[in-house]
Design a protein around this motif. Sequence first.
Motif, short mmCIF file in Angstrom:
data_model
loop_
_atom_site.label_atom_id
_atom_site.label_comp_id
_atom_site.label_asym_id
_atom_site.label_seq_id
_atom_site.Cartn_x
_atom_site.Cartn_y
_atom_site.Cartn_z
N LEU A 86 0.72 -1.35 0.04
CA LEU A 86 -0.06 -0.12 -0.17
C LEU A 86 1.03 1.28 0.14
O LEU A 86 1.65 1.46 0.78
N ASP A 87 0.84 1.94 -1.08
CA ASP A 87 1.77 3.15 -1.25
C ASP A 87 1.20 4.42 -0.79
O ASP A 87 0.07 4.74 -1.03
N ASP A 88 1.83 5.30 -0.17
CA ASP A 88 1.49 6.71 -0.06
C ASP A 88 0.37 6.67 1.04
O ASP A 88 -0.64 7.42 0.64
N LEU A 137 -6.09 2.68 7.78
CA LEU A 137 -6.96 2.16 6.78
C LEU A 137 -7.62 0.82 7.68
O LEU A 137 -6.83 0.17 8.21
N SER A 138 -8.55 0.59 7.38
CA SER A 138 -9.64 -0.67 7.60
C SER A 138 -8.84 -1.96 7.11
O SER A 138 -9.25 -2.07 5.67
N LEU A 183 2.36 -7.52 4.52
CA LEU A 183 1.80 -6.16 4.33
C LEU A 183 2.66 -5.22 4.50
O LEU A 183 3.47 -5.05 5.39
N ILE A 184 3.20 -4.29 3.37
CA ILE A 184 4.13 -3.38 3.29
C ILE A 184 3.26 -1.96 2.93
O ILE A 184 2.53 -2.34 1.98
N LEU A 185 3.56 -0.99 3.74
CA LEU A 185 2.93 0.15 3.65
C LEU A 185 3.91 1.15 3.43
O LEU A 185 4.76 1.26 4.15
N THR A 186 3.80 2.42 2.64
CA THR A 186 4.62 3.53 2.79
C THR A 186 3.83 4.59 3.06
O THR A 186 2.71 4.80 2.79
N THR A 187 4.40 5.64 3.84
CA THR A 187 3.74 6.60 4.44
C THR A 187 4.92 7.81 4.73
O THR A 187 5.72 7.51 5.16
N CYS A 188 4.51 8.90 4.84
CA CYS A 188 5.34 10.11 5.30
C CYS A 188 5.11 10.33 6.71
O CYS A 188 5.61 11.30 7.29
N SER A 189 4.16 9.61 7.37
CA SER A 189 3.60 9.75 8.64
C SER A 189 4.13 8.81 9.86
O SER A 189 3.59 7.68 9.52
N TYR A 190 4.89 8.92 10.70
CA TYR A 190 5.10 8.14 11.81
C TYR A 190 3.74 7.84 12.55
O TYR A 190 3.78 6.69 12.92
N GLU A 191 2.81 8.82 12.45
CA GLU A 191 1.39 8.50 13.32
C GLU A 191 0.73 7.40 12.52
O GLU A 191 0.18 6.46 13.03
N VAL A 192 0.76 7.45 11.25
CA VAL A 192 0.05 6.44 10.37
C VAL A 192 0.76 5.00 10.91
O VAL A 192 -0.15 4.00 11.00
N LEU A 197 9.56 -0.71 11.44
CA LEU A 197 9.65 0.65 10.77
C LEU A 197 11.06 0.78 9.94
O LEU A 197 11.90 0.43 10.89
N LEU A 198 10.60 1.07 8.84
CA LEU A 198 12.11 1.25 8.19
C LEU A 198 12.00 2.85 7.63
O LEU A 198 11.31 3.11 6.75
N GLU A 199 13.08 3.85 8.00
CA GLU A 199 12.98 5.06 7.60
C GLU A 199 13.79 5.14 6.21
O GLU A 199 14.90 4.67 6.31
N VAL A 200 13.22 5.88 5.51
CA VAL A 200 13.98 6.24 4.14
C VAL A 200 14.45 7.47 4.28
O VAL A 200 13.80 8.50 4.41
#
Length: 143
Positions: A32-34, A39-40, A55-64, A73-76
């Motif tokens: 799940l990108d961006d 998400l439910s 499941l892999i998700l990308t996000t700019c938000s640590y809160e997400v 968590l893997l920070e880019v």
Amino acid sequence: MNLDLFDEVDEQRRAAKLNRAFRKRKNIVIILDDVYGRLSLEKLGDPLGVEGCRLILTTCSYEVCLKMGCKKLLEVKKLNTDDAWELFTKSLGCETVLSPNIEKIAKKMAIKCEGLPLGLITLAGRMRGVTDIREWNNALTKL
């Protein structure tokens, strides 16, 4: 997955179809990108309830990440200016030849991406093959 869910308006039935499809696979990775908010996963067929499903998700938000209950968590990291420019030009592709004037604009665009790889790749992809300096200027203005 070879599923046609376009006409399925009932969320529970759609989720059940997805879940059945996940269970037919031995190993599956869902990306799940961006992601901008929680998400439910139940609406997505509860993929984490299926053995062998990741499941892999990308996000700019640590809160997400916290809201989604991410286990790892893997920070880019942001790229430095030179690496950002290299990624941008590679993402443009060899078919896009930059004149000196367009290269100046392209470098400004890459700088505006602030070293974020996804932004650099996406922007370069949009500009791939563009040779008109007016289009480059317009894209820089919009950016």
